[in-house]
Design a protein around this motif. Structure first.
Motif, PDB file in Angstrom:
ATOM      1  N   PHE A  38       0.831  -1.197   0.000  1.00 16.16           N
ATOM      2  CA  PHE A  38       0.000   0.000   0.000  1.00 16.16           C
ATOM      3  C   PHE A  38       0.871   1.256   0.000  1.00 16.16           C
ATOM      4  N   ASP A  39       0.228   2.387  -0.355  1.00 15.50           N
ATOM      5  CA  ASP A  39       1.015   3.611  -0.538  1.00 15.50           C
ATOM      6  C   ASP A  39       1.510   4.215   0.768  1.00 15.50           C
ATOM      7  N   ASP A  40       1.069   3.684   1.931  1.00 20.52           N
ATOM      8  CA  ASP A  40       1.588   4.180   3.205  1.00 20.52           C
ATOM      9  C   ASP A  40       2.716   3.302   3.756  1.00 20.52           C
ATOM     10  N   ALA A  41       3.129   2.321   2.997  1.00 24.57           N
ATOM     11  CA  ALA A  41       4.156   1.387   3.468  1.00 24.57           C
ATOM     12  C   ALA A  41       5.541   2.031   3.459  1.00 24.57           C
ATOM     13  N   ASP A  42       6.434   1.478   4.244  1.00 24.34           N
ATOM     14  CA  ASP A  42       7.855   1.815   4.164  1.00 24.34           C
ATOM     15  C   ASP A  42       8.378   1.160   2.885  1.00 24.34           C
ATOM     16  N   VAL A  99       1.345  -8.384   3.290  1.00 23.62           N
ATOM     17  CA  VAL A  99       0.713  -7.065   3.319  1.00 23.62           C
ATOM     18  C   VAL A  99       1.718  -6.073   3.885  1.00 23.62           C
ATOM     19  N   TRP A 100       1.884  -4.953   3.184  1.00 21.42           N
ATOM     20  CA  TRP A 100       2.826  -3.914   3.614  1.00 21.42           C
ATOM     21  C   TRP A 100       2.056  -2.617   3.805  1.00 21.42           C
ATOM     22  N   THR A 101       1.930  -2.200   5.080  1.00 22.74           N
ATOM     23  CA  THR A 101       1.191  -0.991   5.419  1.00 22.74           C
ATOM     24  C   THR A 101       1.578  -0.551   6.827  1.00 22.74           C
ATOM     25  N   VAL A 131      -0.565 -15.334   6.408  1.00 22.42           N
ATOM     26  CA  VAL A 131      -0.442 -13.939   5.971  1.00 22.42           C
ATOM     27  C   VAL A 131       0.658 -13.275   6.795  1.00 22.42           C
ATOM     28  N   TRP A 132       1.614 -12.665   6.107  1.00 22.06           N
ATOM     29  CA  TRP A 132       2.670 -11.886   6.760  1.00 22.06           C
ATOM     30  C   TRP A 132       2.363 -10.398   6.609  1.00 22.06           C
ATOM     31  N   VAL A 133       2.612  -9.634   7.644  1.00 19.25           N
ATOM     32  CA  VAL A 133       2.433  -8.190   7.588  1.00 19.25           C
ATOM     33  C   VAL A 133       3.774  -7.523   7.862  1.00 19.25           C
ATOM     34  N   ASN A 134       4.223  -6.714   6.911  1.00 23.43           N
ATOM     35  CA  ASN A 134       5.495  -5.991   6.991  1.00 23.43           C
ATOM     36  C   ASN A 134       6.687  -6.919   7.193  1.00 23.43           C
TER      37      ASN A 134
END
Length: 494
Positions: free
Chosen positions: A261-265, A418-420, A438-441
């Motif tokens: 997503f556009d707010d991700a690092d 998911v990257w946010t 599911v992995w996040v960041n």
């Protein structure tokens, strides 16, 4: 010097009944480095009989669960002591990076420690039944002889995932490794002997699918099959096992979305995307082969990925500074190159790689450049079918709902990333995505403590974690009458 291996049956190394061997190739050099026994139906039958005998009549059958756990922990110690040698054997056989294989083998003992600790904690329960004068309880018993069919990309890791919970449950195993990467499995058997496991608990029959794998799945004395491989072969295993009403676990393919997503690092996301698709030369079922990126940052992220991909060092997998090794098998190399041609024909645009990797150190091996395609739509074959190589498909999306729709629009459901920075979005996405993990960041993290597996065409059942041991246990209900008198009417159900 070419090494000649033997089968491992009933605690002994032995020649195949047919007296035949076949070559195993080092993917980096393209040269034969070992001879693998070509097992057949007679060898499978011998191995299954040995496993059944150990299960029912040998010292394994009467061994306490605590004693089983001690043997498992001893095996873990032996793997730890021999990790470098085992890892080098795997690299010669499958061409993956020594850094990756050494890390996997050093982590491998944790499965034996974890499930060894669970071995004597398998409990039934007393049920306060609603019928007077009856004592009712349950016990958990081993399902029986287990056929473990492992894939060529991480043979020793798969042995730990499949065999540690099976052995902890009290089962015995017959392992059929991939014909492309059998050597490390046969080497590993020596450690089971040193650990003190009774004869017949571990058995290995190598060979080809139609001659050994199919016979093992069909064998009437095999109660449970655990398989890692393609969804096509997994379906065939499932159908064959169904004829004998066998228990089955399947860890199959994936076409996992890595969603940014556009707010991700973006720097962290770019590293995660590279790890998800180019690590292990893309030869992993959890590869994040579909990059779903919000359209507002798509070009920026692709530029970062292309720059990172161009810095990747391709070459000898034994060297510490190499990032990408060869493809493991000639058929897999051809499949990857064919999919690259398919992607171009469908209208996808290649912005990185897309060719055989060439160079003075690469001519003998099966090397593919890290490859990125943009202008991909989710209905293209390159977005729907598992390539199992270092090939990334970039797909843009507008908003959260769009990302979920595209992410779930495949037959697979193994993993997702998911990257946010938005915690609410992270929770919503993990719930909405149809995947077993599911992995996040982060991406591509695994543990012996966490269940691993997928849904839809990615398989059945789970490996690792507390749930894994249930795959190898059967529940038995026991009813004991405490009454001194017979029932008043023996012709009706109690």
């Amino acid at each position: 010097m070419t090494q000649t291996y033997q089968l491992f049956i009933d605690g002994q190394y032995c020649d195949p009944a047919g007296g035949e061997w076949f070559d195993t190739i080092n993917p980096y050099t393209g040269e034969t480095w070992a001879q693998i026994p070509r097992g057949g139906a007679d060898d499978v039958d011998r191995a299954v009989k040995a496993a059944k005998r150990a299960l029912e009549n040998g010292p394994w059958a009467t061994m306490s669960a605590s004693a089983r756990g001690k043997l498992m922990r001893r095996l873990g110690d032996l793997v730890a002591a021999n990790a470098e040698w085992l890892a080098e054997t795997e690299v010669r056989d499958n061409g993956k990076l020594l850094a990756e294989m050494a890390g996997q083998v050093r982590y491998h003992p944790e499965w034996w420690y974890y499930f060894g600790g669970l071995a004597d904690k398998i409990e039934g329960s007393v049920i306060p039944v609603d019928k007077p004068d009856l004592l009712t309880y349950t016990t958990q018993e081993p399902v029986g002889v287990v056929a473990a069919l492992t894939a060529w990309n991480s043979p020793l890791l798969f042995i730990a995932w499949k065999c540690a919970p099976a052995i902890a449950a009290g089962c015995t195993v017959v392992i059929k490794p991939s014909e492309y990467t059998s050597a490390s499995t046969l080497e590993f058997m020596e450690l089971t002997k040193q650990a003190g496991f009774p004869d017949g608990v571990f058995n290995v029959v190598t060979g080809f699918g139609a001659e050994t794998g199919a016979r093992l799945v069909e064998h009437p004395d095999v109660a449970k099959i655990t398989f890692t491989g393609s969804d096509t072969t997994g379906r065939a295993v499932y159908q064959s096992a169904a004829k004998g009403l066998k228990r089955v676990s399947l860890e199959l393919g994936g076409k996992s979305p890595n969603i940014v997503f556009d707010d991700a690092d973006l720097d962290a996301a770019a590293a995660g995307v590279v790890s998800g698709i180019f690590a292990a030369t893309g030869q992993t079922c959890i590869a994040g082969s579909r990059l779903l990126v919000q359209n507002s940052i798509r070009d920026r992220l692709v530029d970062k990925l292309v720059a990172m991909g161009r810095t990747a060092v391709i070459g000898n997998p034994m060297l510490p500074d190499v990032n990408i090794g060869p493809v493991t098998t000639p058929p897999q190399y051809k499949k990857i190159m064919d999919y690259i041609d398919v992607a171009r024909a469908e209208g996808a645009r290649c912005v990185l790689g897309g060719q055989r990797a060439c160079g003075p150190d690469l001519d003998r091996g099966l090397f593919v450049e890290p490859t990125i395609f943009v202008d991909v739509t989710n209905d293209m074959r390159i977005a729907q079918e598992e390539v199992f190589g270092p090939v990334l498909s970039v797909i843009g999306f507008d908003d959260e709902a769009d990302a979920v729709r595209i992410g779930n629009d495949v037959i697979y459901g193994l993993a997702a990333g998911v990257w946010t920075r938005d915690i609410g979005r992270a929770v919503r996405m993990t719930k909405a995505l149809k995947a077993g993990m599911v992995w996040v960041n982060t991406y591509r993290a695994v543990s012996y403590m966490v269940p691993f597996g997928g849904i839809k065409s990615s398989g059945l059942g789970r490996e690792s974690g507390l749930q894994a041991i249930d795959e190898f246990l059967e529940t038995k209900s026991v009813w004991i009458s405490t009454s001194d008198t017979p029932p008043a009417n023996p012709f009706i159900q109690r």
